[in-house]
Scaffold this active site. Structure first.
Site, PDB file in Angstrom:
ATOM      1  CG  HIS A   1       6.240  12.736 -26.309  1.00 39.45           C
ATOM      2  ND1 HIS A   1       5.041  12.850 -26.282  1.00 39.45           N
ATOM      3  CD2 HIS A   1       6.810  13.521 -25.225  1.00 39.45           C
ATOM      4  CE1 HIS A   1       4.584  13.622 -25.410  1.00 39.45           C
ATOM      5  NE2 HIS A   1       5.484  14.180 -24.886  1.00 39.45           N
TER       6      HIS A   1
ATOM      7  NE  ARG B   1       0.127  17.345 -13.868  1.00 38.04           N
ATOM      8  CZ  ARG B   1       0.613  16.464 -12.681  1.00 38.04           C
ATOM      9  NH1 ARG B   1       0.322  16.710 -11.709  1.00 38.04           N
ATOM     10  NH2 ARG B   1       1.255  15.763 -13.285  1.00 38.04           N
TER      11      ARG B   1
ATOM     12  CD  GLU C   1       7.720  17.511 -23.001  1.00 35.62           C
ATOM     13  OE1 GLU C   1       6.879  18.438 -22.749  1.00 35.62           O
ATOM     14  OE2 GLU C   1       7.172  16.355 -23.705  1.00 35.62           O
TER      15      GLU C   1
ATOM     16  CG  ASN D   1      -1.623  18.240 -21.661  1.00 38.89           C
ATOM     17  OD1 ASN D   1      -0.809  17.210 -21.663  1.00 38.89           O
ATOM     18  ND2 ASN D   1      -2.650  18.067 -21.070  1.00 38.89           N
TER      19      ASN D   1
ATOM     20  CG  HIS E   1      -0.411  12.934 -27.156  1.00 38.64           C
ATOM     21  ND1 HIS E   1      -1.215  13.607 -26.104  1.00 38.64           N
ATOM     22  CD2 HIS E   1       0.694  12.722 -26.878  1.00 38.64           C
ATOM     23  CE1 HIS E   1      -0.419  13.619 -24.984  1.00 38.64           C
ATOM     24  NE2 HIS E   1       0.906  13.020 -25.327  1.00 38.64           N
TER      25      HIS E   1
ATOM     26  CE  LYS F   1       4.713  17.626 -14.706  1.00 38.01           C
ATOM     27  NZ  LYS F   1       5.152  16.264 -15.230  1.00 38.01           N
TER      28      LYS F   1
ATOM     29  CD  GLU G   1      -3.808  16.709 -16.853  1.00 34.70           C
ATOM     30  OE1 GLU G   1      -3.009  16.020 -16.548  1.00 34.70           O
ATOM     31  OE2 GLU G   1      -4.077  17.050 -17.943  1.00 34.70           O
TER      32      GLU G   1
ATOM     33  CG  HIS H   1       1.998  17.293 -24.925  1.00 28.03           C
ATOM     34  ND1 HIS H   1       2.718  18.386 -24.757  1.00 28.03           N
ATOM     35  CD2 HIS H   1       2.667  16.525 -24.370  1.00 28.03           C
ATOM     36  CE1 HIS H   1       3.876  18.100 -24.571  1.00 28.03           C
ATOM     37  NE2 HIS H   1       3.637  16.848 -24.054  1.00 28.03           N
TER      38      HIS H   1
ATOM     39  NE  ARG I   1      -4.072  -2.013   1.796  1.00 33.03           N
ATOM     40  CZ  ARG I   1      -3.890  -3.334   2.402  1.00 33.03           C
ATOM     41  NH1 ARG I   1      -2.991  -3.380   3.312  1.00 33.03           N
ATOM     42  NH2 ARG I   1      -4.817  -4.033   2.305  1.00 33.03           N
TER      43      ARG I   1
ATOM     44  CE  LYS J   1      -0.702  13.824 -15.328  1.00 32.79           C
ATOM     45  NZ  LYS J   1      -1.044  14.174 -16.598  1.00 32.79           N
TER      46      LYS J   1
HETATM   47  N1  LIG Z   1       4.681  10.570 -15.494  1.00 35.98           N
HETATM   48  C1  LIG Z   1       4.670  11.810 -16.389  1.00 35.98           C
HETATM   49  O1  LIG Z   1       4.180  12.768 -15.867  1.00 35.98           O
HETATM   50  C2  LIG Z   1       5.170  11.733 -17.581  1.00 35.98           C
HETATM   51  C3  LIG Z   1       5.302  12.676 -18.497  1.00 35.98           C
HETATM   52  C4  LIG Z   1       5.869  12.491 -19.709  1.00 35.98           C
HETATM   53  C5  LIG Z   1       6.331  11.293 -20.331  1.00 35.98           C
HETATM   54  N2  LIG Z   1       5.955  10.196 -19.552  1.00 35.98           N
HETATM   55  C6  LIG Z   1       6.299   8.944 -19.942  1.00 35.98           C
HETATM   56  O2  LIG Z   1       7.732   8.665 -20.002  1.00 35.98           O
HETATM   57  C7  LIG Z   1       7.989   7.906 -21.117  1.00 35.98           C
HETATM   58  C8  LIG Z   1       9.192   8.356 -21.940  1.00 35.98           C
HETATM   59  O3  LIG Z   1      10.248   8.650 -21.133  1.00 35.98           O
HETATM   60  P1  LIG Z   1      11.664   8.795 -21.965  1.00 35.98           P
HETATM   61  O4  LIG Z   1      11.322   9.695 -23.312  1.00 35.98           O
HETATM   62  O5  LIG Z   1      12.769   9.086 -20.901  1.00 35.98           O
HETATM   63  O6  LIG Z   1      11.937   7.416 -22.449  1.00 35.98           O
HETATM   64  P2  LIG Z   1      12.738   5.831 -21.924  1.00 35.98           P
HETATM   65  O7  LIG Z   1      12.366   5.894 -20.555  1.00 35.98           O
HETATM   66  O8  LIG Z   1      12.457   5.030 -23.195  1.00 35.98           O
HETATM   67  O9  LIG Z   1      14.232   6.395 -22.285  1.00 35.98           O
HETATM   68  C9  LIG Z   1      14.529   6.877 -23.891  1.00 35.98           C
HETATM   69  C10 LIG Z   1      15.831   5.935 -24.153  1.00 35.98           C
HETATM   70  O10 LIG Z   1      16.762   6.270 -23.656  1.00 35.98           O
HETATM   71  C11 LIG Z   1      17.651   5.290 -23.041  1.00 35.98           C
HETATM   72  N3  LIG Z   1      18.332   6.089 -21.997  1.00 35.98           N
HETATM   73  C12 LIG Z   1      18.000   6.569 -20.634  1.00 35.98           C
HETATM   74  N4  LIG Z   1      18.786   7.112 -19.995  1.00 35.98           N
HETATM   75  C13 LIG Z   1      19.946   7.073 -20.555  1.00 35.98           C
HETATM   76  C14 LIG Z   1      21.152   7.423 -20.314  1.00 35.98           C
HETATM   77  N5  LIG Z   1      21.472   8.398 -19.596  1.00 35.98           N
HETATM   78  N6  LIG Z   1      22.177   7.355 -21.609  1.00 35.98           N
HETATM   79  C15 LIG Z   1      21.942   6.661 -22.503  1.00 35.98           C
HETATM   80  N7  LIG Z   1      20.570   6.054 -22.787  1.00 35.98           N
HETATM   81  C16 LIG Z   1      19.557   6.330 -21.918  1.00 35.98           C
HETATM   82  C17 LIG Z   1      16.909   4.441 -22.640  1.00 35.98           C
HETATM   83  O11 LIG Z   1      17.029   3.096 -22.356  1.00 35.98           O
HETATM   84  C18 LIG Z   1      15.683   4.411 -23.775  1.00 35.98           C
HETATM   85  O12 LIG Z   1      16.200   3.633 -24.650  1.00 35.98           O
HETATM   86  C19 LIG Z   1       6.920   7.607 -21.795  1.00 35.98           C
HETATM   87  O13 LIG Z   1       6.446   6.266 -21.476  1.00 35.98           O
HETATM   88  C20 LIG Z   1       5.743   8.562 -21.386  1.00 35.98           C
HETATM   89  O14 LIG Z   1       4.397   8.238 -21.183  1.00 35.98           O
HETATM   90  C21 LIG Z   1       5.649  10.271 -18.253  1.00 35.98           C
HETATM   91 ZN   LIG Z   2       5.485  15.535 -23.357  1.00 33.72          ZN
END
Ligand SMILES: NC(=O)c1ccc[n+]([C@@H]2O[C@H](COP(=O)([O-])OP(=O)(O)OC[C@H]3O[C@@H](n4cnc5c(N)ncnc54)[C@H](O)[C@@H]3O)[C@@H](O)[C@H]2O)c1
Ligand SMILES: [Zn+2]
Length: 376
Positions: A274, A248, A193, A252, A259, A234, A244, A255, A129, A151
């Site tokens: 993205h 918030r 971003e 977007n 998207h 942020k 949100e 976005h 939990r 999130k």
């Molecule tokens: N929680 C939220 O508020 C929120 C906001 C925006 C996006 N997201 C989510 O985040 C995800 C995307 O995140 P991301 O862009 O970080 O993608 P990711 O986690 O897939 O990382 C991108 C790539 O970079 C590699 N990588 C990571 N750190 C590295 C480093 N220091 N050196 C070399 N390679 C590295 C990873 O292995 C991967 O191949 C999506 O699933 C999206 O939905 C969440």
């Molecule tokens: Zn984004």
């Protein structure tokens, strides 16, 4: 204070008894043990990471934890990529954490990008939990966006991020040097971003980025500064609207179009990732606002110039492999979750740094605009 802590910037996220610090600076992974032990005395940890990040940064984190006397109960190394945000890997990670006999006072430590952060936060939020949660984001996107705001979650076969909880970490350590190993394309995508925060409501930050983006890319003090300002932006929005319901939504910006482009390219990262979709989306949001006479086209030109300068795409013509027609793109927009009761909600803007939430945007206007954007 340790040497890394003296050069680090701290952004406080104010959420009552769930408040926490985001520390930003070079070398924080090597210092992780001390930072964690100071906040969670006696806690053991489960590290969750992906295979790419493990190869580059797991040894460093192990050493950092050891130096602070923090015990490692489990290490979970998952495959890299969006497909990891699934029930299957959620289940195996939960089992590993429980199997290591970690308790509520112990911590799940996410070492990686947004995929690892989102999945690990969900695991931390539900095992017993709610366990302690520490984020060590290693992509620029994760440092300025996904690790801030609480999130968490995974994808369902029906869509992205449909399963999850709001769950805040106890600490975020954004080691700016860990970004040195990030592929340039991923860094640029995260930068979209960063620019977004300027475009929402901080024109002075956008102007600063226009002058300093090269140093942000190459590392050093400007990188730390840009990440700290982004996190602060942020965090301020999240503090006003944690779950949100209102403000918030400004986050977007770019976005809704972005998207739709990700969906139209079947989430194929070889074509569009993205942040690239967001860059095009932000350029379109400014163009569309100018077309609706909400702002001067000069500001839209300026936004495009900067995004182009850093190497981001700004037009539909730059999406490799072509796009469907305007009607189909509009369908993708209408499917996006920011559509409430049939009306199209867009983040539009009165000019650089003056974004606002526009509800009831007529779909006929969007369609006419998209037709002007598609390559003939
Ligand atoms: N929680 C939220 O508020 C929120 C906001 C925006 C996006 N997201 C989510 O985040 C995800 C995307 O995140 P991301 O862009 O970080 O993608 P990711 O986690 O897939 O990382 C991108 C790539 O970079 C590699 N990588 C990571 N750190 C590295 C480093 N220091 N050196 C070399 N390679 C590295 C990873 O292995 C991967 O191949 C999506 O699933 C999206 O939905 C969440
Ligand atoms: Zn984004």
């Amino acid at each position: 204070m340790t040497p890394a802590e003296t050069t680090a910037r701290t952004v406080a996220v104010s959420l009552g008894d769930r408040s926490y610090d985001i520390m930003i600076g070079p070398g924080l992974i090597a210092d992780a043990g001390r930072a964690i032990a100071a906040r969670l005395p006696g806690a053991r940890v489960a590290i969750v990471t992906d295979a790419n990040v493990a190869a580059l940064h797991l040894d460093g984190l192990r050493a950092g934890l050891r130096a602070g006397g923090v015990g490692i109960g489990a290490e979970v190394v998952l495959p890299a990529g969006e497909k990891t945000k699934s029930f299957g890997f959620f289940e195996s990670t939960v089992e590993a954490v429980i199997g290591a006999r970690l308790e509520r006072g112990d911590a799940v430590v996410a070492l990686g990008g947004g995929v690892i952060g989102d999945l690990s936060g969900f695991v931390a939020g539900v095992v017993r939990r709610g366990m302690q949660f520490v984020q060590i984001p290693t992509t620029l996107l994760a440092q300025v966006d996904s690790s801030v705001g609480g999130k968490t979650g995974i994808n369902s076969p029906q869509g992205k991020n449909l399963i999850g909880v709001f769950y805040q970490p106890r600490l975020v350590l954004a080691d700016t040097r860990s970004l040195d190993t990030l592929p340039e394309r991923e860094f640029r995508a995260g930068y979209a971003e960063v620019a977004k925060y300027g475009l929402i409501d901080q024109p002075d930050f956008f102007a600063w980025l226009e002058r300093n983006w090269r140093s942000v890319f190459s590392g050093g003090a400007e990188r730390t500064e840009a990440i700290a300002r982004s996190c602060a932006a942020k965090a301020a929005v999240v503090a006003r609207d944690e779950t949100e319901t209102g403000d918030r939504a400004l986050l977007n910006l770019g976005h809704t179009f972005g998207h739709a482009l990700e969906a139209a390219t079947a989430y194929d990262g070889a074509r569009l990732i993205h942040g690239e979709g967001v860059a095009i989306g932000m350029a379109l949001a400014h163009r569309f606002s100018a077309r609706l006479n909400l702002m001067s086209p000069d500001d839209a030109d300026r936004v495009e110039r900067h995004l182009r300068a850093v190497g981001l795409p700004v037009s539909l013509a730059e999406v490799p492999g072509g796009l469907p027609d305007a009607e189909r793109l509009l369908e993708f927009i209408a499917q996006d979750k920011k559509v409430s009761r049939g009306a199209l909600t867009f983040i539009l803007t009165h000019g650089l740094g003056r974004a606002f939430v526009a509800r009831d945007v007529p779909s006929s206007e969007v369609l006419a605009f998209l037709r002007t954007c598609l390559p003939a």
